[in-house]
Design a protein around this motif. Sequence first.
Motif, PDB file in Angstrom:
ATOM      1  N   LEU A  30       9.851  46.387 -66.024  1.00 15.90           N
ATOM      2  CA  LEU A  30       9.632  46.242 -64.593  1.00 15.90           C
ATOM      3  C   LEU A  30       8.854  47.436 -64.033  1.00 15.90           C
ATOM      4  O   LEU A  30       7.962  47.278 -63.191  1.00 15.90           O
ATOM      5  CB  LEU A  30      10.969  46.097 -63.875  1.00 15.90           C
ATOM      6  CG  LEU A  30      10.913  45.774 -62.379  1.00 15.90           C
ATOM      7  CD1 LEU A  30      10.239  44.429 -62.150  1.00 15.90           C
ATOM      8  CD2 LEU A  30      12.322  45.771 -61.784  1.00 15.90           C
ATOM      9  N   GLY A  31       9.189  48.642 -64.498  1.00 17.82           N
ATOM     10  CA  GLY A  31       8.493  49.838 -64.033  1.00 17.82           C
ATOM     11  C   GLY A  31       7.008  49.818 -64.383  1.00 17.82           C
ATOM     12  O   GLY A  31       6.160  50.150 -63.546  1.00 17.82           O
ATOM     13  N   VAL A  32       6.682  49.429 -65.618  1.00 18.02           N
ATOM     14  CA  VAL A  32       5.278  49.353 -66.027  1.00 18.02           C
ATOM     15  C   VAL A  32       4.549  48.276 -65.235  1.00 18.02           C
ATOM     16  O   VAL A  32       3.421  48.482 -64.760  1.00 18.02           O
ATOM     17  CB  VAL A  32       5.174  49.072 -67.544  1.00 18.02           C
ATOM     18  CG1 VAL A  32       3.733  48.765 -67.936  1.00 18.02           C
ATOM     19  CG2 VAL A  32       5.693  50.260 -68.340  1.00 18.02           C
ATOM     20  N   GLN A  33       5.197  47.123 -65.073  1.00 18.76           N
ATOM     21  CA  GLN A  33       4.561  46.028 -64.321  1.00 18.76           C
ATOM     22  C   GLN A  33       4.245  46.451 -62.893  1.00 18.76           C
ATOM     23  O   GLN A  33       3.149  46.199 -62.382  1.00 18.76           O
ATOM     24  CB  GLN A  33       5.475  44.800 -64.336  1.00 18.76           C
ATOM     25  CG  GLN A  33       4.943  43.618 -63.553  1.00 18.76           C
ATOM     26  CD  GLN A  33       5.487  43.570 -62.135  1.00 18.76           C
ATOM     27  OE1 GLN A  33       6.689  43.481 -61.943  1.00 18.76           O
ATOM     28  NE2 GLN A  33       4.606  43.617 -61.139  1.00 18.76           N
ATOM     29  N   LEU A  34       5.192  47.110 -62.241  1.00 14.26           N
ATOM     30  CA  LEU A  34       4.991  47.540 -60.858  1.00 14.26           C
ATOM     31  C   LEU A  34       3.897  48.605 -60.768  1.00 14.26           C
ATOM     32  O   LEU A  34       3.088  48.592 -59.830  1.00 14.26           O
ATOM     33  CB  LEU A  34       6.294  48.076 -60.275  1.00 14.26           C
ATOM     34  CG  LEU A  34       7.356  47.041 -59.923  1.00 14.26           C
ATOM     35  CD1 LEU A  34       8.692  47.720 -59.638  1.00 14.26           C
ATOM     36  CD2 LEU A  34       6.915  46.206 -58.724  1.00 14.26           C
ATOM     37  N   ALA A  35       3.876  49.525 -61.726  1.00 14.18           N
ATOM     38  CA  ALA A  35       2.863  50.582 -61.709  1.00 14.18           C
ATOM     39  C   ALA A  35       1.466  50.007 -61.893  1.00 14.18           C
ATOM     40  O   ALA A  35       0.523  50.364 -61.166  1.00 14.18           O
ATOM     41  CB  ALA A  35       3.162  51.607 -62.792  1.00 14.18           C
ATOM     42  N   VAL A  36       1.306  49.104 -62.853  1.00 11.47           N
ATOM     43  CA  VAL A  36      -0.005  48.492 -63.091  1.00 11.47           C
ATOM     44  C   VAL A  36      -0.431  47.663 -61.888  1.00 11.47           C
ATOM     45  O   VAL A  36      -1.590  47.713 -61.454  1.00 11.47           O
ATOM     46  CB  VAL A  36       0.029  47.624 -64.368  1.00 11.47           C
ATOM     47  CG1 VAL A  36      -1.260  46.801 -64.493  1.00 11.47           C
ATOM     48  CG2 VAL A  36       0.218  48.497 -65.590  1.00 11.47           C
ATOM     49  N   PHE A  37       0.500  46.919 -61.320  1.00 13.32           N
ATOM     50  CA  PHE A  37       0.213  46.110 -60.136  1.00 13.32           C
ATOM     51  C   PHE A  37      -0.269  46.996 -58.980  1.00 13.32           C
ATOM     52  O   PHE A  37      -1.282  46.700 -58.335  1.00 13.32           O
ATOM     53  CB  PHE A  37       1.477  45.344 -59.742  1.00 13.32           C
ATOM     54  CG  PHE A  37       1.372  44.594 -58.432  1.00 13.32           C
ATOM     55  CD1 PHE A  37       0.435  43.599 -58.250  1.00 13.32           C
ATOM     56  CD2 PHE A  37       2.235  44.896 -57.386  1.00 13.32           C
ATOM     57  CE1 PHE A  37       0.346  42.909 -57.040  1.00 13.32           C
ATOM     58  CE2 PHE A  37       2.155  44.214 -56.174  1.00 13.32           C
ATOM     59  CZ  PHE A  37       1.203  43.220 -56.001  1.00 13.32           C
ATOM     60  N   GLY A  38       0.429  48.089 -58.724  1.00 10.97           N
ATOM     61  CA  GLY A  38       0.058  48.976 -57.629  1.00 10.97           C
ATOM     62  C   GLY A  38      -1.286  49.637 -57.834  1.00 10.97           C
ATOM     63  O   GLY A  38      -2.113  49.692 -56.912  1.00 10.97           O
TER      64      GLY A  38
END
Length: 326
Positions: free
Chosen positions: A196-204
């Motif tokens: 979830l952390g990686v997904q949110l970082a890439v999305f942002g």
Amino acid sequence: MGRRRGWYAARAVALAAAFVGATILLLTLGQSMWQLAVAALFGVLFTQTAFFGHDAGHQQVFESSARNESLARVLANLVVGLSNGWWARKHGRHHANPNTIGKDGDIATGALVFDPADAPGRTGVLGWITRRQGWLFFPMLTLEGVALHIAAVRTVISEPDLPHRKTEAAMIAVRLIGFPALLIAILGPGLGLAFLGVQLAVFGVYMGACFAPNHKGMPLLDERATIDFLRRQVLTSRNIRGGRAMTWAMGGLNHQIEHHLFPRMPSVSLRKVRPIVRDYCIERKIPYTETGLLNAYRIIVRYLNRVGLGHADPFECPLAAQYRPR
């Protein structure tokens, strides 16, 4: 009209197929660190979905306004986890008054300062960040995804007049509760939260890296400025050079000048009117800004650093200045 339908249909099929493929990888890779690469893929796909929703919000996908609004609502709330109602109001104000102090929420002072007049009042930790905000810009974008989700939740909770509020709240709840729960159920708490952390970082980062070049580092306009529509849109916008690959990567936002002049034109068609708009601006002696993506980032970082250090009106545009009230 048929070509537009074909383009968006193909885009929808490709996006859906990519989501299916990413989900299959999520379900089959097991407790592997390769899941973090899948997380990055989901971050890219959520951003591409946001681009699709952006086009729908601009009435570009269907002839019917109601169908466009419904599609935008589903994509934003249920797939991406953003409030479409919040975005539509904010984005509408932005298009009407791009880079206009006091009217464009995209340059309102928050974690970053875009108006030089606001920088001197920042002290303490915020002041330390502001003085280095150019260098911190991309690291801070890793938190942008979380900030967008928080804004969505805050909106549906605190704004009773939000159109389709209950529908948006239900969709956002399914997305923001269901997706993390699914990850933890499949991967366990540790790897699930890392995913979830990686997904949110890439999305942002992906969202910010595509939206920032549009206007950041371009001239700011006084809220009382009386500038005609053409100059208001062109002076404050920046195009990014590149072919079809750049258009895909940026969701059509690379033709930002044309998008602001023709907001309902399908993003795939903007490149066709670019030469006409550019030549007309040259004829009328209106600065038409276009640069490479890396140079745009360099300009943005330099601009933010100059603002943070208290430089007044960095990169002042003389043509914009002459339209400001004396």
